[in-house]
Design an enzyme around this catalytic site. Structure first.
Site, short mmCIF file in Angstrom:
data_model
loop_
_atom_site.label_atom_id
_atom_site.label_comp_id
_atom_site.label_asym_id
_atom_site.label_seq_id
_atom_site.Cartn_x
_atom_site.Cartn_y
_atom_site.Cartn_z
N ARG A 171 0.80 -1.23 0.00
CA ARG A 171 0.00 0.00 0.00
C ARG A 171 0.83 1.28 0.00
NH1 ARG A 171 -3.20 -2.98 3.50
NH2 ARG A 171 -1.45 -4.37 3.42
N THR A 172 1.97 1.27 0.68
CA THR A 172 2.72 2.53 0.75
C THR A 172 3.24 2.93 -0.64
OG1 THR A 172 3.33 2.02 3.02
CG2 THR A 172 4.60 3.74 1.93
N LYS B 219 24.80 -2.21 1.21
CA LYS B 219 23.76 -1.19 1.32
C LYS B 219 24.28 0.24 1.15
CE LYS B 219 20.38 -3.85 3.71
NZ LYS B 219 20.12 -4.52 4.97
N ARG C 172 12.08 3.64 0.92
CA ARG C 172 11.86 2.62 1.95
C ARG C 172 13.07 1.72 1.96
NH1 ARG C 172 6.73 -1.08 3.39
NH2 ARG C 172 6.13 0.95 4.21
N HIS D 296 8.20 5.87 10.13
CA HIS D 296 7.31 5.83 8.96
C HIS D 296 6.38 7.04 9.08
CE1 HIS D 296 5.08 4.34 5.69
NE2 HIS D 296 4.70 3.16 6.12
C1 NCD Z 1 3.82 -1.14 7.96
C2 NCD Z 1 5.26 -0.97 7.57
O1 NCD Z 1 5.68 -1.39 6.50
O2 NCD Z 1 5.94 -0.38 8.38
N1 NCD Z 1 2.92 -1.16 6.92
C3 NCD Z 1 2.63 -0.05 6.18
O3 NCD Z 1 3.48 0.71 5.75
N2 NCD Z 1 1.32 0.20 5.94
C4 NCD Z 1 3.60 -2.10 9.05
C5 NCD Z 1 3.90 -3.56 8.83
O4 NCD Z 1 4.64 -3.95 7.94
O5 NCD Z 1 3.38 -4.35 9.65
#
Ligand code: NCD
Length: 316
Positions: free
Chosen positions: A55-56, A83, A105, A135
């Site tokens: 989703r992000t 990295k 990310r 986040h």
């Molecule tokens: C989270 C993440 O990736 O930090 N999800 C998100 O971004 N909606 C939490 C998770 O992975 O449980």
């Protein structure tokens, strides 16, 4: 607003409220047949994802496209470079292509900070989740969702329940919610609370049943098995019994209390399917709100031209 968004702590109360107000104006766009504004036309947003995301990544992509930016998706997972090197080389490449914003990310906590401060790029850097650290746009979309349901967050009680230790969502939420005046209680087994949580300016509890009746918001967290190198609780069954949100526990909540989850959910572990799909659950709304909040963040950081209906804002 600063040029980068690396931590929820980068946001003053005024900044955070500006994001929420801007998101509210932009959210109405989702209900129109043509979901697009010209605000970031000619700008380039790169989604640089070194770690899995559903989703992000999609949310940032939708947000940038709705503001008419050009979007480049770079899924860096599987790179064989170490990295530090791969991040630097990638940054130099993106710089050469003229990226205006880099949404990053990374599995390593601190990677977005390094990208923003090492002098490799002149772009705005937005942290889309770094390791177990932060986040910030998730915290903003969560605050936006709470604010739409409850109004001002001053004095509101938010319970964040589950694997706080590995959760960048919990840390960013704790920071932002305190900035916005909410009271935060982190609920987890002792093994899943971070060392140093005393300095977070929040309450902690091991007992979910004593916290739920007072909460205005209950935010459930996924147990992040992929970040665990040891055994933090006896069995899944035991975890669910002690910390999972099921219909029996949900019945202890006040009438107005909402249930949240950042996703991805593990139905049957931290939350039962009937709770996730209940009328208290705002989980799908969080996803919708995520696009509006990320539009607001991109817009404010990149200083695009006025979106229709927005009257005043800082000239980034
Ligand atoms: C989270 C993440 O990736 O930090 N999800 C998100 O971004 N909606 C939490 C998770 O992975 O449980």
């Amino acid at each position: 607003m600063k040029r980068h968004l690396l931590s929820a702590a980068d946001l003053s109360r005024d900044d955070a409220e500006l994001v929420l107000r801007t998101a509210e104006e932009l959210r109405s766009l989702a209900d129109r047949p043509i979901k697009k504004l010209p605000a970031l036309r000619g700008r380039t947003v790169v989604n640089l994802f070194f770690e899995d995301s559903t989703r992000t990544r999609i949310s940032f992509e939708a947000a940038a496209k709705r503001l008419s930016a050009d979007v480049i998706n770079f899924a860096a997972k599987g790179s064989s470079l170490s990295k530090g090197e791969s991040l630097k080389d990638t940054a130099l490449t993106l710089e050469a292509m003229g990226a205006d914003a880099i949404v990053v990310r990374h599995a390593a906590s601190g990677a977005p900070h390094r990208l923003a401060t090492a002098g490799w790029t002149g772009s705005s850097v937005i942290n889309a989740g770094d390791g177990t650290h932060e986040h910030p746009t998730q915290a903003l979309l969560d605050a936006f969702t709470m604010w739409r349901h409850l109004g001002a967050l001053d004095g509101r009680r938010v319970a964040i329940v589950g694997d706080v230790l590995h959760s960048r969502v919990a840390r960013s939420n704790a920071l932002l919610l305190r900035t916005l005046g909410a009271e935060v209680t982190l609920v987890a087994p002792p093994t899943l609370l971070p060392v140093g949580v005393d300095g977070w300016n929040v309450e902690t509890s091991y007992d979910v049943d004593s916290v739920l009746p007072k909460a205005d918001v209950v935010m459930m967290l996924r147990v992040q098995g992929e970040r665990m190198n040891a055994s933090y609780f006896p069995t899944v069954r035991e975890y669910s019994r002690r910390y999972g949100l099921d219909a029996r526990r949900m019945a202890q909540l006040q009438d107005h209390t909402i249930v949240m989850h950042p996703g991805p959910m593990v139905r049957g572990m931290e939350i039962t399917a009937d709770v996730a799909d209940s009328s208290r659950s705002v989980i799908v709304e969080q996803v919708t709100n995520g696009v509006a909040v990320r539009m607001a963040v991109l817009y404010l950081l990149l200083g695009g031209s006025e979106p229709a209906g927005t009257t005043e804002r800082d000239a980034a």
